[in-house]
Design a protein around this motif. Structure first.
Motif, short mmCIF file in Angstrom:
data_model
loop_
_atom_site.label_atom_id
_atom_site.label_comp_id
_atom_site.label_asym_id
_atom_site.label_seq_id
_atom_site.Cartn_x
_atom_site.Cartn_y
_atom_site.Cartn_z
N ILE A 288 -42.83 17.27 -23.87
CA ILE A 288 -41.60 17.14 -24.64
C ILE A 288 -41.90 17.50 -26.09
O ILE A 288 -42.79 16.91 -26.72
CB ILE A 288 -41.04 15.71 -24.55
CG1 ILE A 288 -40.78 15.33 -23.09
CG2 ILE A 288 -39.76 15.60 -25.38
CD1 ILE A 288 -40.36 13.89 -22.91
N ASP A 289 -41.15 18.44 -26.64
CA ASP A 289 -41.35 18.80 -28.04
C ASP A 289 -40.83 17.69 -28.95
O ASP A 289 -39.71 17.21 -28.76
CB ASP A 289 -40.61 20.09 -28.37
CG ASP A 289 -41.27 21.31 -27.77
OD1 ASP A 289 -42.42 21.19 -27.33
OD2 ASP A 289 -40.63 22.38 -27.75
N PRO A 290 -41.61 17.27 -29.94
CA PRO A 290 -41.13 16.24 -30.88
C PRO A 290 -40.01 16.80 -31.75
O PRO A 290 -39.96 18.01 -31.99
CB PRO A 290 -42.38 15.91 -31.70
CG PRO A 290 -43.22 17.14 -31.63
CD PRO A 290 -42.97 17.75 -30.27
N ASP A 291 -39.14 15.92 -32.23
CA ASP A 291 -38.07 16.41 -33.10
C ASP A 291 -38.62 16.66 -34.50
O ASP A 291 -39.73 16.26 -34.85
CB ASP A 291 -36.86 15.48 -33.12
CG ASP A 291 -37.17 14.09 -33.65
OD1 ASP A 291 -37.97 13.97 -34.60
OD2 ASP A 291 -36.61 13.12 -33.12
N GLU A 292 -37.82 17.32 -35.31
CA GLU A 292 -38.28 17.77 -36.63
C GLU A 292 -38.70 16.61 -37.52
O GLU A 292 -39.68 16.72 -38.27
CB GLU A 292 -37.17 18.57 -37.30
CG GLU A 292 -37.59 19.22 -38.61
CD GLU A 292 -36.56 20.17 -39.16
OE1 GLU A 292 -36.82 20.75 -40.23
OE2 GLU A 292 -35.50 20.33 -38.53
N ALA A 293 -37.99 15.49 -37.46
CA ALA A 293 -38.33 14.35 -38.31
C ALA A 293 -39.72 13.80 -38.01
O ALA A 293 -40.46 13.42 -38.92
CB ALA A 293 -37.28 13.25 -38.15
N ILE A 294 -40.08 13.76 -36.73
CA ILE A 294 -41.40 13.27 -36.32
C ILE A 294 -42.49 14.22 -36.82
O ILE A 294 -43.54 13.78 -37.32
CB ILE A 294 -41.46 13.12 -34.79
CG1 ILE A 294 -40.61 11.92 -34.36
CG2 ILE A 294 -42.90 12.97 -34.30
CD1 ILE A 294 -40.48 11.77 -32.85
N ILE A 295 -42.24 15.51 -36.72
CA ILE A 295 -43.22 16.50 -37.18
C ILE A 295 -43.39 16.43 -38.70
O ILE A 295 -44.51 16.45 -39.21
CB ILE A 295 -42.80 17.91 -36.74
CG1 ILE A 295 -42.81 18.01 -35.21
CG2 ILE A 295 -43.73 18.97 -37.35
CD1 ILE A 295 -42.18 19.28 -34.68
N GLU A 296 -42.28 16.32 -39.41
CA GLU A 296 -42.35 16.24 -40.87
C GLU A 296 -43.09 14.99 -41.34
O GLU A 296 -43.86 15.04 -42.30
CB GLU A 296 -40.94 16.28 -41.46
CG GLU A 296 -40.29 17.65 -41.34
CD GLU A 296 -38.90 17.68 -41.93
OE1 GLU A 296 -38.34 16.59 -42.21
OE2 GLU A 296 -38.36 18.79 -42.12
N GLU A 297 -42.87 13.87 -40.64
CA GLU A 297 -43.59 12.65 -40.99
C GLU A 297 -45.09 12.82 -40.75
O GLU A 297 -45.92 12.39 -41.56
CB GLU A 297 -43.06 11.46 -40.18
CG GLU A 297 -43.79 10.16 -40.51
CD GLU A 297 -43.32 9.00 -39.66
OE1 GLU A 297 -43.56 7.84 -40.07
OE2 GLU A 297 -42.74 9.22 -38.58
N ALA A 298 -45.45 13.47 -39.64
CA ALA A 298 -46.86 13.71 -39.35
C ALA A 298 -47.49 14.61 -40.40
O ALA A 298 -48.63 14.37 -40.84
CB ALA A 298 -47.01 14.33 -37.96
N PHE A 299 -46.76 15.63 -40.84
CA PHE A 299 -47.26 16.50 -41.91
C PHE A 299 -47.50 15.71 -43.19
O PHE A 299 -48.52 15.90 -43.86
CB PHE A 299 -46.26 17.63 -42.18
CG PHE A 299 -46.45 18.85 -41.32
CD1 PHE A 299 -47.71 19.36 -41.08
CD2 PHE A 299 -45.36 19.49 -40.76
CE1 PHE A 299 -47.90 20.50 -40.30
CE2 PHE A 299 -45.53 20.63 -39.98
CZ PHE A 299 -46.80 21.14 -39.75
#
Length: 283
Positions: free
Chosen positions: A249-260
């Protein structure tokens, strides 16, 4: 959650300072995951020489589990020689001291042990490309660092790794946007659904089936850039998994931005200490 790095360990020797530090992609990942607040372990061959004992001691002081990695007599630790110039490390050579260079292979007991982990990380310098297929039935997420050399992007190498992992990591400071896309299509064809490209001060890009996302860079005055990429990826992965990341499942953009954001902060702070994570000794 539990994270583990498998494979390489090295002594990073700063030849213009005559100080060596524990390092290696798998060792660094294990330490950084622990520093991010998760349980972690290291699995590999640690030589019973001066450099190996330094590495073992540092891992134990960082509370990284090395139960399955006892000191091995007769082996030699790889020495990576670097020069630190204005905070940036430059590799100048590598070699081994007295003793045997021994490759690490995964036994049945190792594989049973690895079933206890949420994420398993390895890299090209571990020279374990023929072992990765053994991880296929292990339930945890599998990640692999392909670094920057072209030899680790050849078809013959990629086909041994990509069908069995979930996130591919590449260093791509010299790559442009089109080359990143071409690499992503190659990775995707092998079945790996996620890819992170790190480009130093130029930032990062995370690819998944639903699209790609640009990362961020924290401006800092580095004391030492050793371990910067490893610290970024460890923090990035910890954040993704904490947010519920799944391989299919691809993570949503908010999850990716938080990880960055978390990875950029963690990596910037790591550049303020010497070596990958300290514990230097004179040699």
């Amino acid at each position: 959650m539990k994270f583990i790095g498998i494979g390489d360990n090295v002594a990073d020797r700063y030849i213009n300072q005559r100080i060596m530090y524990p390092g290696g992609n798998a060792v660094n990942f294990s330490v950084f995951a622990k520093e991010c607040g998760e349980d972690s372990a290291y699995l590999g061959i640690i030589a019973d020489d001066r450099e190996g004992r330094m590495i073992k001691k540092a891992l134990e002081k960082k509370n990284v589990d090395t139960t399955f990695s006892p000191l091995v007599k007769g082996c030699a630790t790889e020495r990576c020689d670097v020069e630190l110039i204005e905070g940036d490390r430059h590799f100048v050579g590598s070699g081994y001291g007295p003793g045997e260079k021994k490759s690490f292979t995964l036994s049945e007991s190792h594989l049973e042990y690895l079933k206890n982990f949420d994420a398993i990380h390895c890299g090209c310098y571990s020279e374990m490309e023929d072992e990765i297929v053994k991880l296929d039935d292990i339930p945890g997420l599998k990640t692999f660092d392909f670094s920057e050399e072209e030899e680790y992007r050849e078809y013959s190498f990629l086909q041994k790794i990509l069908p069995f992992i979930d996130i591919a990591l590449f260093s791509g400071a010299s790559m442009d946007a089109e080359e990143e896309k071409e690499l992503w299509q190659k990775v995707l064809r092998f079945g790996t659904g996620h890819m992170l490209v790190t480009r130093g001060i130029l930032g990062q890009r995370f690819f998944c089936r639903s699209g790609s996302y640009r990362g961020i860079v924290r401006e800092t005055e580095p004391l030492d850039t050793m371990g910067a990429g490893d610290s970024f990826f460890a923090a990035f992965l910890v954040s993704l998994i904490r947010s519920g990341f799944k391989r299919d499942i691809d993570p949503d953009e908010a999850i990716i931005e938080e990880a960055f954001r978390k990875a950029a902060d963690f990596s910037a702070e790591n550049c303020k200490r010497r070596g990958s994570f300290g514990f230097g000794e004179r040699y």
